[in-house]
Design a protein around this motif. Structure first.
Motif, PDB file in Angstrom:
ATOM      1  N   ARG A  18      17.674  -0.641   4.215  1.00 10.67           N
ATOM      2  CA  ARG A  18      17.375  -0.246   5.605  1.00 10.67           C
ATOM      3  C   ARG A  18      17.590   1.241   5.860  1.00 10.67           C
ATOM      4  NH1 ARG A  18      14.041  -4.113   7.125  1.00 10.67           N
ATOM      5  NH2 ARG A  18      14.722  -5.958   6.029  1.00 10.67           N
ATOM      6  N   SER A  72      13.013   3.537   3.899  1.00  8.82           N
ATOM      7  CA  SER A  72      11.880   3.267   4.812  1.00  8.82           C
ATOM      8  C   SER A  72      10.684   4.131   4.434  1.00  8.82           C
ATOM      9  CB  SER A  72      12.252   3.587   6.268  1.00  8.82           C
ATOM     10  OG  SER A  72      13.314   2.795   6.695  1.00  8.82           O
ATOM     11  N   ARG A 132       5.163   6.982   9.436  1.00  6.61           N
ATOM     12  CA  ARG A 132       4.939   5.697   8.766  1.00  6.61           C
ATOM     13  C   ARG A 132       3.729   4.980   9.357  1.00  6.61           C
ATOM     14  NH1 ARG A 132      10.126   2.469   9.181  1.00  6.61           N
ATOM     15  NH2 ARG A 132       8.945   0.948   7.999  1.00  6.61           N
ATOM     16  N   ILE A 146      -0.757  -9.384   6.957  1.00  3.24           N
ATOM     17  CA  ILE A 146      -0.633 -10.832   6.711  1.00  3.24           C
ATOM     18  C   ILE A 146      -1.872 -11.573   7.246  1.00  3.24           C
ATOM     19  CG2 ILE A 146       0.861 -12.869   6.895  1.00  3.24           C
ATOM     20  CD1 ILE A 146       2.086 -10.344   5.468  1.00  3.24           C
ATOM     21  N   ARG A 200      -4.085   4.288   5.000  1.00  4.85           N
ATOM     22  CA  ARG A 200      -4.217   4.030   3.563  1.00  4.85           C
ATOM     23  C   ARG A 200      -5.516   3.262   3.314  1.00  4.85           C
ATOM     24  NH1 ARG A 200       0.633   0.203   4.206  1.00  4.85           N
ATOM     25  NH2 ARG A 200      -0.410  -1.685   4.870  1.00  4.85           N
ATOM     26  N   GLY A 254       4.479  -8.670   8.600  1.00  3.72           N
ATOM     27  CA  GLY A 254       4.173  -7.487   7.806  1.00  3.72           C
ATOM     28  C   GLY A 254       3.130  -6.623   8.479  1.00  3.72           C
ATOM     29  N   ARG A 255       2.199  -6.130   7.656  1.00  2.00           N
ATOM     30  CA  ARG A 255       1.137  -5.268   8.186  1.00  2.00           C
ATOM     31  C   ARG A 255      -0.246  -5.867   7.936  1.00  2.00           C
ATOM     32  NH1 ARG A 255       5.452  -3.347   8.741  1.00  2.00           N
ATOM     33  NH2 ARG A 255       6.085  -1.195   9.133  1.00  2.00           N
ATOM     34  N   LYS A 260       8.565  -7.156  15.409  1.00  2.00           N
ATOM     35  CA  LYS A 260       8.087  -8.234  14.530  1.00  2.00           C
ATOM     36  C   LYS A 260       9.224  -9.069  13.929  1.00  2.00           C
ATOM     37  CE  LYS A 260       5.992  -5.636  11.549  1.00  2.00           C
ATOM     38  NZ  LYS A 260       6.294  -4.285  12.060  1.00  2.00           N
ATOM     39  N   GLY A 285       8.016  -6.797   4.536  1.00  2.00           N
ATOM     40  CA  GLY A 285       8.471  -5.404   4.482  1.00  2.00           C
ATOM     41  C   GLY A 285       9.695  -5.277   3.584  1.00  2.00           C
ATOM     42  N   TYR A 328       8.617  -4.720   0.008  1.00  6.97           N
ATOM     43  CA  TYR A 328       8.230  -3.329  -0.280  1.00  6.97           C
ATOM     44  C   TYR A 328       9.469  -2.436  -0.327  1.00  6.97           C
ATOM     45  CZ  TYR A 328       3.326  -4.588   0.313  1.00  6.97           C
ATOM     46  OH  TYR A 328       2.090  -5.164   0.153  1.00  6.97           O
ATOM     47  N   ARG A 329      10.401  -2.706   0.580  1.00  6.99           N
ATOM     48  CA  ARG A 329      11.618  -1.897   0.621  1.00  6.99           C
ATOM     49  C   ARG A 329      12.456  -2.075  -0.652  1.00  6.99           C
ATOM     50  NH1 ARG A 329      13.568  -0.059   5.650  1.00  6.99           N
ATOM     51  NH2 ARG A 329      12.017  -0.345   7.301  1.00  6.99           N
ATOM     52  N   ALA A 376       9.289   3.126   0.990  1.00  6.56           N
ATOM     53  CA  ALA A 376       8.534   1.857   1.034  1.00  6.56           C
ATOM     54  C   ALA A 376       7.129   2.124   1.565  1.00  6.56           C
ATOM     55  CB  ALA A 376       9.252   0.849   1.934  1.00  6.56           C
ATOM     56  N   SER A 377       7.035   2.965   2.581  1.00  5.07           N
ATOM     57  CA  SER A 377       5.711   3.215   3.137  1.00  5.07           C
ATOM     58  C   SER A 377       4.851   4.018   2.148  1.00  5.07           C
ATOM     59  CB  SER A 377       5.840   3.828   4.534  1.00  5.07           C
ATOM     60  OG  SER A 377       5.437   5.133   4.600  1.00  5.07           O
ATOM     61  N   ALA A 381       3.696   1.567  -0.648  1.00  4.97           N
ATOM     62  CA  ALA A 381       2.793   0.549  -0.081  1.00  4.97           C
ATOM     63  C   ALA A 381       1.330   1.008  -0.050  1.00  4.97           C
ATOM     64  CB  ALA A 381       3.240   0.182   1.336  1.00  4.97           C
TER      65      ALA A 381
HETATM   66  O1   DC Z   1       8.207  -3.808   8.149  1.00  6.96           O
HETATM   67  P1   DC Z   1       9.006  -2.715   7.419  1.00  6.96           P
HETATM   68  O2   DC Z   1       9.231  -1.489   8.250  1.00  6.96           O
HETATM   69  O3   DC Z   1      10.289  -3.243   6.879  1.00  6.96           O
HETATM   70  O4   DC Z   1       8.078  -2.304   6.169  1.00  6.96           O
HETATM   71  C1   DC Z   1       8.432  -1.271   5.287  1.00  6.96           C
HETATM   72  C2   DC Z   1       7.160  -0.608   4.775  1.00  6.96           C
HETATM   73  O5   DC Z   1       6.443  -1.510   3.952  1.00  6.96           O
HETATM   74  C3   DC Z   1       6.208  -0.169   5.880  1.00  6.96           C
HETATM   75  O6   DC Z   1       6.280   1.221   6.099  1.00  6.96           O
HETATM   76  C4   DC Z   1       4.839  -0.538   5.383  1.00  6.96           C
HETATM   77  C5   DC Z   1       5.046  -1.440   4.205  1.00  6.96           C
HETATM   78  N1   DC Z   1       4.519  -2.776   4.400  1.00  6.96           N
HETATM   79  C6   DC Z   1       3.194  -2.995   4.089  1.00  6.96           C
HETATM   80  O7   DC Z   1       2.489  -2.060   3.740  1.00  6.96           O
HETATM   81  N2   DC Z   1       2.673  -4.245   4.165  1.00  6.96           N
HETATM   82  C7   DC Z   1       3.418  -5.269   4.559  1.00  6.96           C
HETATM   83  N3   DC Z   1       2.889  -6.497   4.598  1.00  6.96           N
HETATM   84  C8   DC Z   1       4.774  -5.062   4.914  1.00  6.96           C
HETATM   85  C9   DC Z   1       5.293  -3.794   4.842  1.00  6.96           C
END
Ligand code: DC
Length: 258
Positions: free
Chosen positions: A117, A122, A206, A158, A213, A155-156, A43, A62, A65-66, A125-126, A129
């Motif tokens: 990073r 990582s 992750r 969007i 979730r 992202g996840r 992505k 992401g 969130y990180r 962040a998950s 989230a």
């Molecule tokens: O894309 P990434 O690996 O950098 O994202 C880090 C964490 O953030 C990922 O494990 C899930 C969360 N995340 C999310 O829940 N929604 C998003 N729009 C972007 C990332």
């Protein structure tokens, strides 16, 4: 929370081009391009390249969130303490700055581009989230950053939650083996001592958290275009997405200026 996104391409194009006064102008628009997908699907590479080709702003959600997860870790907060995390999110300032081919991330003024990073961040962040209150704060900022269009946001959620009306939605996938290898190579380039098997376990964990979730899980929006990058060159994928954007009337920033 306040998120500031700085991108030279859009900043210069939005400065009064005067194109609204030109007669016989074909109507073109700056799109919102949503790119979602699981860990390691490519992505970031895709979103960055498409933004560059279109002259759009690139927003890596992401990274938001990180950055917040890093702040929570530094404060020693529990990663499931919803109220503390929500308060933390409200009091946080994140700058996403485009620099050459990369994006720099500043957390309350500190450059955390590399720090966010790590494997620890990582996973953290998950974890944060999954907290709905955290998502609410971040989604509000993401909408504010992208609502004018001329943006490629990855992202996840969007295309499903942040911009359900985005003109172009891409759901990027790749085989688990290829995703694992991509992430492992990234770790190696940074000098992290982590083996491939461990990387595969990490991305599997992750992925599971992202999919399961209750608040905004990772799923493919019904009107998204699914692109499998397993056997595709990154440049090929980017050209495909730019072609889809043009088909939907998307103008690049330079076209809007001329
Ligand atoms: O894309 P990434 O690996 O950098 O994202 C880090 C964490 O953030 C990922 O494990 C899930 C969360 N995340 C999310 O829940 N929604 C998003 N729009 C972007 C990332």
């Amino acid at each position: 929370m306040q998120v500031v996104v700085l991108n030279e391409a859009r900043d210069s194009s939005s400065a009064g081009s005067g194109s609204e006064w030109l007669p016989c102008k074909v109507r073109v628009k700056k799109l919102i391009i949503a790119i979602d997908g699981p860990v390691g699907s490519g992505k970031s590479t895709l979103a960055r390249r498409v933004a560059q080709m279109m002259g759009y702003v690139y927003v890596d959600t992401g990274a938001m969130y990180r950055a917040l997860a890093l702040k929570a870790l530094r404060r020693g907060l529990s990663l499931d303490a919803a109220e503390d995390l929500e308060a933390l999110a409200f009091g946080t300032h994140i700058d996403l700055r485009a620099k050459d081919d990369t994006q720099q991330v500043f957390l309350d003024g500190d450059d955390v581009t590399a720090a966010i990073r790590s494997t620890e961040v990582s996973q953290a962040a998950s974890k944060i989230a999954v907290v709905p209150a955290v998502r609410h704060v971040l989604v509000t900022e993401q909408r504010r950053a992208g609502h004018q269009g001329g943006v490629v946001m990855e992202g996840r959620d969007i295309g499903s939650v942040v911009f359900p009306d985005a003109e172009l939605k891409i759901f990027l996938v790749a085989s688990p083996e290829v995703r694992g290898q991509r992430r492992w190579r990234e770790h190696q380039q940074k000098g992290d001592a982590i083996d491939l098997a461990h990387t595969l376990v990490e991305i599997h964990e992750r992925d599971r958290r992202d999919r399961e979730r209750s608040s905004s899980p990772l799923f493919c929006a019904p009107d998204a275009v699914v692109v499998d990058s397993t056997a595709m060159d990154p440049e090929e994928v980017a050209r495909l997405v730019v072609m889809l954007a043009r088909e939907r009337g998307g103008a690049s920033s330079s076209a809007m200026q001329s």
